[in-house]
Design a protein around this motif. Structure first.
Motif: not given
Length: 255
Positions: A155-179
């Motif tokens: 398979l080949y995959a591509a991730i298109g345009p989206c908000i960058s890390m620099k501009n995606f400020e978030c709280g612990e809820d997102v980090i908890s979901a990642i963990s």
């Protein structure tokens, strides 16, 4: 994206330019969940699809809910969204039918494009932080394996345009979901600013890690890198503008 397959695929991500909408929807607004005039939105679809050589009746669209649900669609589903009701609670699609244009809606969330050149099949998914941490990228690969006997190594995959890390400020809820994801300890997934007490997450890096964990080689995954938040003149952004904005669309179709 997928330039090496341009003879096999239509692959695109719209911008906010070149349409007929006005005001905060200026000008290529393709979002059906805005208060923009429906006549303007339909005309925008005709303009955008015309530039890609697609008929608007080939489109298959969803009413996205930041889920990890992925379905198979075929010719009978063409027209869903503009001419027939959209299905809700689904954020990804796969098909092996030529001329079926998969469409997902975006205004900061990442589009995940997947192509199987061996079995001639495709998948397209919408991945905000919820879909990303629910591993919709994995679900899309699994659906392609189930429906088309796709081998992730091919398979080949591509991730298109989206908000960058620099501009995606978030709280612990997102980090908890990642963990809580099946993929652990993703290098570069997020940073922390102690002065602001905020985290900054990279949707492309997390989704890439998920795709690699399914067996797709890193060399077969591309990241577009453009930021929808930062490029005000080119993209609508929910984080930047709230509900006073239009939306972009991603499309993937087998020719």
């Amino acid at each position: 994206m997928f330039e090496q397959f341009k003879d096999k695929l239509v692959c695109d991500y719209s911008t906010r330019n070149g349409g007929v909408s006005t005001g905060c929807y200026d000008s290529m607004n393709l979002s059906l969940t805005t208060d923009d005039a429906l006549a303007n939105i339909l005309e925008n679809y005709k303009l955008w699809c015309g530039s890609l050589g697609i008929d608007t009746r080939q489109l298959v669209m969803l009413h996205q809910t930041h889920s990890s649900e992925v379905i198979r669609v075929d010719e009978e589903n063409c027209g869903e969204g503009l001419y027939k009701p959209r299905r809700a609670g689904v954020d990804g699609m796969v098909t092996n039918s030529k001329g079926v244009a998969l469409i997902t809606s975006h205004a900061d969330c990442a589009p995940i494009y997947i192509y199987d050149p061996v079995n001639e099949a495709i998948g397209l998914s919408h991945a905000g932080w919820r879909g990303t941490t629910l591993e919709i990228a994995r679900r899309t690969v699994e659906k392609m394996k189930e429906e088309f006997d796709s081998n992730p190594a091919e398979l080949y995959a591509a991730i298109g345009p989206c908000i960058s890390m620099k501009n995606f400020e978030c709280g612990e809820d997102v980090i908890s979901a990642i963990s809580n994801m099946s993929v652990k300890d993703i290098p570069g997934a997020y940073t922390y600013n102690p002065e602001r007490g905020k985290f900054y997450v990279s949707l492309p890096i997390v989704n890439k890690a998920v795709l690699m964990s399914t067996g797709i080689p890193e060399s077969q995954i591309e990241i577009d890198g453009r930021c929808t938040f930062a490029e005000r003149k080119k993209y609508f952004s929910h984080r930047r503008d709230g509900l006073k904005r239009g939306g972009q669309m991603a499309v993937l179709m087998l020719k």
